[in-house]
Design an enzyme around this catalytic site. Structure first.
Site, PDB file in Angstrom:
ATOM      1  N   SER A 276       0.645  -1.361   0.389  1.00  0.00           N
ATOM      2  CA  SER A 276      -0.102   0.491   0.307  1.00  0.00           C
ATOM      3  C   SER A 276       0.611   1.554   0.288  1.00  0.00           C
ATOM      4  CB  SER A 276      -0.828   0.071   1.041  1.00  0.00           C
ATOM      5  OG  SER A 276      -1.463   1.110   1.070  1.00  0.00           O
TER       6      SER A 276
ATOM      7  N   GLY B 181      -7.400   2.858  -3.616  1.00  0.00           N
ATOM      8  CA  GLY B 181      -7.179   3.577  -2.673  1.00  0.00           C
ATOM      9  C   GLY B 181      -5.674   3.662  -2.303  1.00  0.00           C
ATOM     10  N   ASP B 182      -4.638   3.482  -2.811  1.00  0.00           N
ATOM     11  CA  ASP B 182      -2.773   3.923  -3.213  1.00  0.00           C
ATOM     12  C   ASP B 182      -2.946   5.192  -3.779  1.00  0.00           C
ATOM     13  OD1 ASP B 182      -2.697   1.444  -0.773  1.00  0.00           O
ATOM     14  OD2 ASP B 182      -2.211   0.269  -2.748  1.00  0.00           O
ATOM     15  N   ALA B 183      -3.693   4.433  -4.717  1.00  0.00           N
ATOM     16  CA  ALA B 183      -3.720   5.419  -6.520  1.00  0.00           C
ATOM     17  C   ALA B 183      -4.441   7.155  -5.380  1.00  0.00           C
ATOM     18  CB  ALA B 183      -4.574   5.056  -7.232  1.00  0.00           C
TER      19      ALA B 183
END
Length: 368
Positions: free
Chosen positions: A69, A302-304
């Site tokens: 992540s 979500g990481d992006a």
């Protein structure tokens, strides 16, 4: 974009992984005895996970990309900003997976000099099983990342270089990595550093040690992020008796995330992102989805989002722009395998308007 000499920098602390992305049928997931769309670490034995990963390794259609992540987020930052704007700390093995992570992440511009390498151990792996509905089921083989240990001189060097301190809650699963988090938090400079924590996973919140450590970490946090389900699950884990997102966010800010100008950023797939503060009504920012949008898979979305958000924060953009850039990166990500962006020069400068009068970074580090 700010000149390199004046740039702000991100330090990301997390669990580096080799991501394997495999497209399978829903029946394949059901036959494993796990719930589709969930993390499976507590549902499978080590032997079962190993066998599933071995099966995936024999599939020539499997896509192999850098993962984890926090490392995903650091790589997305580098899609927008000069080389070594983002630094990463974590632990890898001395195997092909570790070499691939170092090579590809350094090529992307991430500063990997403080990554710890452990001889004789494999780099940790995460298999993402993607079904035709684009649900992803995660199966992890945990190894080298668990070995990260406190290196005070290295962390102090990171503190001197960084401005945004980004930690994922995955790092709170071991005492040694929690010690590293606390070293960063107790040695930060409030006139310089902004502390950001990602809740990471609803499953983590079943771990009593993680919840106990969150009680210690949250008072230091200025930006808490997670999807809607994660924020509600955090509220439950902390004993908040509330039925709505609004009341959970309000109590988190009142009783746990107590920094004066703290924010809680809540994503909700394609629904508007909501940002909660101590004193203002929540900011709602819709997700702009292009007309030619095609969903590939949601791995790393979500990481992006956070990579885009931090790219804005590092450029002294407004809160609204940070969220909009996060949305843009998430939309680009889910149209490709894994957490990967392939931006044209025009796209890479789309949100780079220079420092804003209401720069979010300046709000966080205002002098008391």
């Amino acid at each position: 974009m700010m000149a390199n000499d004046d740039r702000l920098r991100l330090l990301a602390f997390g669990n580096p992984m080799v991501d394997l992305i495999r497209h399978v049928s829903a029946q394949y997931v059901a036959n494993l005895g796990v719930a589709e769309g969930q993390e499976t670490h507590l549902q499978l034995t080590t032997e079962q996970r190993h066998a599933i990963l071995q099966d995936a390794a024999a599939d020539t259609s499997v896509v192999r990309v850098p993962g984890g992540s926090a490392l995903n987020t650091a790589r997305v930052v580098q899609a927008y900003l000069p080389p070594q704007t983002s630094m990463f700390i974590g632990a890898i093995g001395d195997d092909d997976g570790g070499a691939m992570l170092l090579s590809q992440c350094e090529a992307a511009g991430v500063d990997m000099r403080y990554v710890q390498t452990y001889p004789g151990l494999p780099t940790s792996t995460c298999l993402s099983l993607v079904t035709p509905t684009k649900e992803r089921t995660l199966i992890t083989q945990r190894s080298a990342h668990l070995c990260f240990r406190l290196d005070a001189p290295a962390l102090d060097a990171c503190l001197r270089a960084a401005h945004i301190l980004y930690v994922v809650a995955f790092t709170l699963t071991s005492a040694a990595r929690f010690d590293c988090v606390m070293h960063l938090l107790t040695n930060k400079d409030p006139r310089r550093h902004v502390v950001c924590l990602n809740i990471s996973s609803t499953g983590l919140l079943d771990n009593a040690d993680v919840v106990s450590r969150l009680h210690t970490v949250l008072p230091h946090v200025q930006m808490l992020s997670g999807n809607r389900g994660e924020v509600l699950a955090l509220g439950t884990a902390l004993g908040i008796e509330a039925a709505t997102l609004e009341t959970v966010a309000a109590q988190l800010l009142r009783d746990f995330v107590r920094a004066p100008r703290a924010i809680v950023v809540v994503t909700n797939s394609a629904a508007p992102t909501r940002v909660f503060t101590h004193s203002q009504p929540p900011l709602e920012v819709p997700v702009a989805v292009p007309t030619d949008f095609t969903l590939y898979d949601t791995t790393g979305a979500g990481d992006a989002f956070l990579g885009g958000f931090f790219a804005g924060l590092l450029q002294k953009s407004s809160l609204q722009t940070c969220v909009a850039l996060g949305h843009y990166c998430a939309v680009q990500c889910v149209q490709r395998p894994g957490c990967q962006l392939d931006l044209t020069p025009t796209e890479a400068t789309r949100f780079c308007a220079g420092p804003a009068p209401d720069a979010l970074y300046d709000t966080f580090v205002q002098r008391v």
